[in-house]
Design an enzyme around this catalytic site. Sequence first.
Site, PDB file in Angstrom:
ATOM      1  CE  LYS A 120      -1.386   2.375   3.326  1.00 43.87           C
ATOM      2  NZ  LYS A 120      -1.862   2.824   4.625  1.00 43.87           N
ATOM      3  CG  ASP A 138      -7.040   2.451   2.897  1.00 43.06           C
ATOM      4  OD1 ASP A 138      -7.984   1.988   2.206  1.00 43.06           O
ATOM      5  OD2 ASP A 138      -7.100   3.557   3.455  1.00 43.06           O
TER       6      ASP A 138
END
Length: 208
Positions: A120, A138
């Site tokens: 991420k 996320d």
Amino acid sequence: MNKQKSKEILDILKEIIENPKPELDFKNPYELIIAVVLSAQTTDKRVNIVTKDLFLKYPSSKDLACAEYSLVKEIISPLGLSSTKAKNIIALAQELEEKYNGIIPSDFDSLIALPGVGRKTANVVLALGFNIPAMPVDTHLYRMAVRLGYIRGDMDVVDAEIAYKKYIPKEEWTLAHHLFLLFGRYFCKALHPLCDNCKLKNYCKYKG
Ligand code: SF4
């Protein structure tokens, strides 16, 4: 999911979320990568408060690479997990200095190999630091992917990233990231989603 349905979802999100943009404060890729590493399991607002002091004291990776662990830990202590995070950001700064002369790399493989940098974070740095199309997933984007049917509930974050990329045009990946993240954060919350007046209800597999 299909591309048409995904387009309709994005169009609705564009109506709901005005002026979608990142909520983390940063002035350059160095500040961005550190802020994103620090943002694990806390809020962007808290990170912004802490990084104001942190970047004043350590304005570059060169400064942070030589930082005293206990001082860094103290500055970032309001964020939680401060022992691990302090170790990670110092190690990250040291590696940036040793391998890249303090320049943040702009390719996924180099980013993900840095200490404390996961998939991420690497994607956020590409998208926001270098304007390279990327789809950071996320917790909010993962939840939205399941609820809106981009993936099944037994699939993981990498599946969500692949699905978003499959159904959303590349030039809209970064915008879509902001839209899903902000919608998940403020409307489609994990525990108490605001389903009653949700304009995505017809697309949603969850609906409260
Ligand atoms: S109906 Fe509820 S769960 Fe579904 S997208 Fe809207 S807020 Fe989220």
